[in-house]
Design an enzyme around this catalytic site. Structure first.
Site, PDB file in Angstrom:
ATOM      1  N   PHE A 141       2.476  -1.951  -2.296  1.00  0.00           N
ATOM      2  CA  PHE A 141       3.117  -2.493  -3.489  1.00  0.00           C
ATOM      3  C   PHE A 141       4.470  -3.056  -3.062  1.00  0.00           C
ATOM      4  O   PHE A 141       5.350  -2.311  -2.635  1.00  0.00           O
ATOM      5  CB  PHE A 141       3.325  -1.452  -4.582  1.00  0.00           C
ATOM      6  CG  PHE A 141       3.993  -2.027  -5.794  1.00  0.00           C
ATOM      7  CD1 PHE A 141       3.257  -2.746  -6.717  1.00  0.00           C
ATOM      8  CD2 PHE A 141       5.358  -1.919  -5.978  1.00  0.00           C
ATOM      9  CE1 PHE A 141       3.867  -3.332  -7.824  1.00  0.00           C
ATOM     10  CE2 PHE A 141       5.973  -2.492  -7.079  1.00  0.00           C
ATOM     11  CZ  PHE A 141       5.234  -3.199  -8.000  1.00  0.00           C
ATOM     12  N   ASP A 226       9.798  -2.598   4.268  1.00  0.00           N
ATOM     13  CA  ASP A 226      10.141  -2.605   2.850  1.00  0.00           C
ATOM     14  C   ASP A 226      10.694  -1.222   2.487  1.00  0.00           C
ATOM     15  O   ASP A 226       9.949  -0.281   2.243  1.00  0.00           O
ATOM     16  CB  ASP A 226       8.911  -2.926   2.016  1.00  0.00           C
ATOM     17  CG  ASP A 226       9.213  -2.974   0.515  1.00  0.00           C
ATOM     18  OD1 ASP A 226      10.273  -2.465   0.104  1.00  0.00           O
ATOM     19  OD2 ASP A 226       8.370  -3.513  -0.233  1.00  0.00           O
ATOM     20  N   LYS A 255      16.709  -1.982  -5.418  1.00  0.00           N
ATOM     21  CA  LYS A 255      16.817  -0.830  -6.310  1.00  0.00           C
ATOM     22  C   LYS A 255      18.157  -0.117  -6.208  1.00  0.00           C
ATOM     23  O   LYS A 255      19.111  -0.499  -6.859  1.00  0.00           O
ATOM     24  CB  LYS A 255      15.635   0.123  -6.085  1.00  0.00           C
ATOM     25  CG  LYS A 255      14.300  -0.486  -6.531  1.00  0.00           C
ATOM     26  CD  LYS A 255      13.211   0.525  -6.605  1.00  0.00           C
ATOM     27  CE  LYS A 255      11.875  -0.105  -6.975  1.00  0.00           C
ATOM     28  NZ  LYS A 255      11.821  -0.665  -8.333  1.00  0.00           N
TER      29      LYS A 255
END
Length: 401
Positions: A141, A226, A255
């Site tokens: 994801f 990531d 984030k």
């Protein structure tokens, strides 16, 4: 008077259904706790999918934002502002890389990594034009843009959004032999989550990341890590790659970099990689804006203390010890690292959604994924006592109380 049903109905009326949120309407927050419109408090055990690593409204981050709001918030990248260099330098020092390219969202950072890897492949590695391939992992994801969902195997993210972007090869997560077999002369990058968050906080076999690094080095391929969810203290190290002392060619961050205040993302790499970009080839009006840089610099300052990495490491052990006691009592498996856990609920007991709703009723906010799994990622500011209380609520939910 209970205001929640009316507020939930209003939100449902005016928004497209791209999420399935729990029926709670948050009005205030502080530290690890939030308060809804009816005054009920909840312990936040999701922390914005790691966007709130430092808790809600951390005083240092709020102070940085307030100070910058009184000065300048946006210039666009047409001009340079006085917060830009400090933020970029701080992030290069944190990552050990030469250059930073700031963006806004995690998906933008992943798209940036893809574009840079492709251009590096053509200009530096010498791959045939239009032939560049990036290897990705099953269960990944990385966001929901059209390019990223093109290599997703999650039907909800992928199906009915084609035609799909070519240039990606999928191999099983954690399988070094499959990765080695997939690499060829046209491969320019390997895009990997050091821990797969959306898939259920899946931790790869020990040595996997080191093996990815070795294969990339041996084949002149970029390792793209990531670390949007796994990075910035979440797993007990600054980056999850640090657990295997692996340094990727490019860090992809987001984030928590925005401190839960503004969207901030970035990629970090050395000059021979990010230096392939020239003016006009990639950009963002809001990327690296003054407010984002001011908050991002304050985040970097917090990480430099190592306090949050230590808290995640020590309190994460406390959390996982408590969760392990629930195995066999409604829980079938627990995975994770630091203050991050994927908890598999016995489907004979309840679904992940049902468990999340029941936890909410007990004052703990978490979220399900893939039917039977609950993800736990509390703020790194949480205390051992708060963790214990949350575990008590979890046990009560599983017992049907």
């Amino acid at each position: 008077m209970n205001h929640t049903p009316e507020a939930v109905a209003a939100a449902e009326r005016w928004t497209a259904h791209n999420y399935h949120p729990l029926p709670v309407v948050i009005a205030e927050a502080d530290g690890a706790w939030v308060t809804d419109v009816d005054g009920k408090r909840y312990l936040d055990f999701l922390a914005g999918y790691s966007a709130l690593n430092f808790g809600h409204r951390h005083p240092d981050l709020i102070a940085a934002a307030h100070a910058q709001l009184d000065r300048v918030t946006l210039t666009s990248r047409a001009f340079i502002h006085d917060q830009f260099a400090e933020f970029c330098q701080g992030l290069t020092e944190l990552t050990g890389k030469d250059l930073i390219l700031p963006m806004n969202t995690g998906a933008e950072a992943v798209e940036t990594a893809i574009k840079v890897a492709r251009k590096w492949g053509y200009q530096v590695k010498g791959v045939r034009q239009g032939a560049a391939k990036i290897i990705v992992m099953a269960g990944n994801f990385h966001g929901r843009t059209t390019t990223i969902i093109s290599f997703s195997d999650d039907p909800d993210a992928h199906d009915d959004f084609g035609p799909y972007t070519p240039g990606f090869v999928t191999v099983p997560y954690g399988d070094l032999d499959a990765l080695a077999a997939a690499i060829d002369t046209d491969t320019v990058g390997v895009l990997v989550e050091p821990i797969q968050g959306e898939a259920g906080v899946l931790v790869p076999p020990h040595g996997y990341l080191a093996g990815v690094r070795e294969l990339c080095t041996a084949n002149n391929v970029l390792m793209l890590a990531d670390e949007i969810q796994s990075g910035l203290g979440r797993t007990g190290e600054t980056f999850a790659c640090d657990h295997e002392r692996v340094v990727p060619d490019m860090y992809i961050m987001g984030k928590a970099l925005g401190g839960g205040i503004v969207p901030v993302s970035a990629v970090a790499a050395d000059r021979d990689i990010l230096g392939v970009l020239k003016p006009g080839e990639h950009g963002s009006t809001f990327g690296g804006n003054p407010l984002a840089c001011a908050v991002g610099t304050a985040v970097i300052d917090l990480l430099k203390t190592d306090e949050f990495q230590t808290r995640s490491r020590e309190l994460g052990e406390h959390l996982h010890t408590g969760l392990a006691k629930l195995i066999g009592a409604g829980v079938t498996a627990v995975r994770g690292r630091g203050l991050w856990a994927g908890v598999d609920i016995d489907p004979a007991v309840m679904t992940g959604r049902e468990a999340s709703v029941a936890l909410m009723a007990h004052g703990v906010l978490a979220k399900d994924t893939h039917g039977t799994t609950i993800r736990l990622a509390p703020p790194l500011t949480i205390t051992a006592e708060e963790i214990d209380w949350a575990l008590e609520q979890f046990a009560a939910v599983l017992e049907g109380n």
